[in-house]
Design a protein around this motif. Structure first.
Motif, PDB file in Angstrom:
ATOM      1  N   ILE A  10     -16.001 -26.480  -8.222  1.00 27.64           N
ATOM      2  CA  ILE A  10     -16.219 -25.142  -7.879  1.00 27.64           C
ATOM      3  C   ILE A  10     -17.583 -25.278  -7.055  1.00 27.64           C
ATOM      4  CG2 ILE A  10     -17.520 -22.871  -8.718  1.00 27.64           C
ATOM      5  CD1 ILE A  10     -15.986 -23.376 -11.448  1.00 27.64           C
ATOM      6  N   SER A  66     -15.822 -17.016   2.843  1.00 34.60           N
ATOM      7  CA  SER A  66     -14.673 -17.683   2.494  1.00 34.60           C
ATOM      8  C   SER A  66     -14.627 -19.042   2.832  1.00 34.60           C
ATOM      9  CB  SER A  66     -13.501 -17.053   3.108  1.00 34.60           C
ATOM     10  OG  SER A  66     -13.552 -16.996   4.577  1.00 34.60           O
ATOM     11  N   LEU A  95     -14.584 -14.190  -6.949  1.00 34.43           N
ATOM     12  CA  LEU A  95     -15.122 -15.189  -5.811  1.00 34.43           C
ATOM     13  C   LEU A  95     -15.593 -14.060  -4.861  1.00 34.43           C
ATOM     14  CD1 LEU A  95     -12.498 -16.809  -7.019  1.00 34.43           C
ATOM     15  CD2 LEU A  95     -13.220 -18.543  -5.300  1.00 34.43           C
ATOM     16  N   GLU A  96     -16.875 -14.201  -4.428  1.00 36.99           N
ATOM     17  CA  GLU A  96     -17.293 -13.111  -3.507  1.00 36.99           C
ATOM     18  C   GLU A  96     -18.094 -14.158  -2.273  1.00 36.99           C
ATOM     19  OE1 GLU A  96     -19.690 -10.374  -5.319  1.00 36.99           O
ATOM     20  OE2 GLU A  96     -17.891  -9.374  -5.931  1.00 36.99           O
ATOM     21  N   ASN A 112     -17.583 -20.685  -0.209  1.00 35.03           N
ATOM     22  CA  ASN A 112     -17.566 -20.206  -1.901  1.00 35.03           C
ATOM     23  C   ASN A 112     -15.909 -20.338  -2.168  1.00 35.03           C
ATOM     24  OD1 ASN A 112     -20.127 -19.735  -1.694  1.00 35.03           O
ATOM     25  ND2 ASN A 112     -19.857 -17.487  -1.193  1.00 35.03           N
ATOM     26  N   LYS A 113     -15.476 -21.459  -2.864  1.00 33.64           N
ATOM     27  CA  LYS A 113     -14.182 -21.705  -3.255  1.00 33.64           C
ATOM     28  C   LYS A 113     -14.118 -22.592  -4.236  1.00 33.64           C
ATOM     29  CE  LYS A 113     -14.302 -23.542   0.922  1.00 33.64           C
ATOM     30  NZ  LYS A 113     -13.729 -24.173   2.111  1.00 33.64           N
ATOM     31  N   ILE A 114     -12.845 -22.594  -4.908  1.00 34.48           N
ATOM     32  CA  ILE A 114     -12.583 -23.372  -6.017  1.00 34.48           C
ATOM     33  C   ILE A 114     -11.331 -24.381  -5.684  1.00 34.48           C
ATOM     34  CG2 ILE A 114     -13.377 -22.115  -7.894  1.00 34.48           C
ATOM     35  CD1 ILE A 114     -10.851 -20.928  -8.446  1.00 34.48           C
ATOM     36  N   ILE A 119     -19.408 -17.024  -7.784  1.00 35.33           N
ATOM     37  CA  ILE A 119     -18.046 -17.130  -8.346  1.00 35.33           C
ATOM     38  C   ILE A 119     -18.397 -17.143  -9.724  1.00 35.33           C
ATOM     39  CG2 ILE A 119     -16.536 -18.981  -8.686  1.00 35.33           C
ATOM     40  CD1 ILE A 119     -17.044 -20.356  -6.226  1.00 35.33           C
ATOM     41  N   SER A 156     -10.176 -19.514  -1.911  1.00 34.25           N
ATOM     42  CA  SER A 156     -11.738 -19.179  -1.495  1.00 34.25           C
ATOM     43  C   SER A 156     -11.928 -17.727  -1.552  1.00 34.25           C
ATOM     44  CB  SER A 156     -11.821 -19.559   0.070  1.00 34.25           C
ATOM     45  OG  SER A 156     -11.546 -20.775   0.464  1.00 34.25           O
ATOM     46  N   ALA A 157     -13.235 -17.195  -1.642  1.00 40.68           N
ATOM     47  CA  ALA A 157     -13.429 -15.932  -1.394  1.00 40.68           C
ATOM     48  C   ALA A 157     -12.986 -15.122  -0.573  1.00 40.68           C
ATOM     49  CB  ALA A 157     -15.019 -15.715  -1.429  1.00 40.68           C
ATOM     50  N   ASN A 158     -12.561 -13.820  -0.331  1.00 39.71           N
ATOM     51  CA  ASN A 158     -13.062 -12.984  -1.327  1.00 39.71           C
ATOM     52  C   ASN A 158     -11.890 -12.459  -2.295  1.00 39.71           C
ATOM     53  OD1 ASN A 158     -15.849 -11.894  -0.928  1.00 39.71           O
ATOM     54  ND2 ASN A 158     -15.066 -12.447   0.895  1.00 39.71           N
TER      55      ASN A 158
END
Length: 300
Positions: free
Chosen positions: A28, A54, A50-51, A57-59, A35, A161-163
């Motif tokens: 994460i 992009s 996920l906000e 912020n990702k998994i 997240i 990735s976000a969002n």
């Protein structure tokens, strides 16, 4: 992770937001403020949210870079909800039959399709928003048509990735019915254990090269033909190869990838220009009945 597991059935579940620690196998990238896991009242189940950016912020699955997923079924389905006016991206690590690793980077940021021999940027301008979507990605079609001559062997890495809100990720052996532009209910190809309840507004959206060609580009006002699609792929390949960033590398799934990281898509109207040409001929009589022809071009 799945290489030695049975994958001959109708589907393979890769991720579910249910359970005590569904993100245990994921890397994460992002703080708990951007997240997190929550219970969604609309779908009556847990989801990952996920906000934010992009880009940051990702998994990522697998968590360890040395691991591979080894998923061999043709279709990857992300069960997601994408809000209006926000970017969304997903990056997929593909291995072909020659054991060459290639990357598909699908993003709402991209405005046109472009590729290098190892990396492709795929626009998601057609993606359904503000509704739960079974986004079904045809891995075989993208691999063979973007990377000419390549044959899909396995999906070995996923980055989301976000969002978005993410409920499940799974692979399918057979193609589901595309309901994104119809009023039909999702077919039983979506496994029952992965289906949303019938009272939840939802679509199943199939994504492949044919769908990209058929989607109308707003600025051009017409669908992409196969020839035009190839032209844009080739143009993107040429421009990326000849750029000053040719020798720059970025890290994806723990390995170096030639070229700069995919940050943003340059706006391009993808218009095939056709300039009207008018030939104006004026005959002027002279004394000896000679004629002078005056020709003008590019009028109008």
């Amino acid at each position: 992770m799945f290489k030695n597991e049975y994958q001959g059935g109708a589907f393979v579940e890769v991720f579910s937001a249910q359970g005590k620690n569904p993100g245990a196998n994921w890397k994460i990238l992002g703080s708990p403020s951007v997240i997190w896991k929550e219970f969604d009242k609309e779908v009556k189940s847990f989801v990952f949210v996920l906000e934010g950016s992009s880009q940051t912020n990702k998994i990522q699955l697998p968590k360890e870079n040395k691991q591979i997923l080894g998923l061999i079924q043709r279709f990857l389905v992300l069960q997601i909800y994408i809000p209006l006016g926000r970017d969304f991206s997903t990056e997929l690590l593909i291995t072909d039959l020659r054991n060459i690793k290639r990357r598909l980077y699908l993003s709402t940021v991209h405005k046109e399709l472009s590729s290098t021999p190892l990396h492709a940027k795929i626009p998601l301008f057609m993606i359904k928003r503000k509704i739960w979507c079974n986004l079904c990605i045809d891995l075989v079609a993208f691999t063979s048509e973007i990377f000419k001559g390549a044959v899909f062997q396995s999906l070995d890495g996923i980055i989301v990735s976000a969002n978005c809100k993410l409920r499940k990720i799974f692979t399918l052996k057979y193609k589901p019915q595309d309901t994104a532009d119809k009023d039909d209910e999702p077919t039983d190809i979506i496994p029952r254990s992965c289906q949303l309840t019938t009272d939840v507004p939802q679509v199943t959206q199939l994504l492949n090269m044919t769908k990209l060609r058929q989607t109308e580009i707003k600025s051009a006002g017409h669908p992409l033909s196969s020839a035009e699609s190839d032209q844009f792929i080739n143009r993107g390949t040429g421009s990326m190869r000849s750029s000053k960033n040719q020798d720059i590398c970025h890290i994806a799934f723990g390995s170096k990838v030639l070229g700069p990281p995919p940050l943003s898509g340059r706006r391009n109207n993808m218009r095939i220009s056709s300039e009207p040409i008018c030939i104006l001929c004026i005959h002027i009589p002279l004394k000896n009945h000679q004629l002078i022809r005056i020709t003008g071009e590019n009028y109008g």
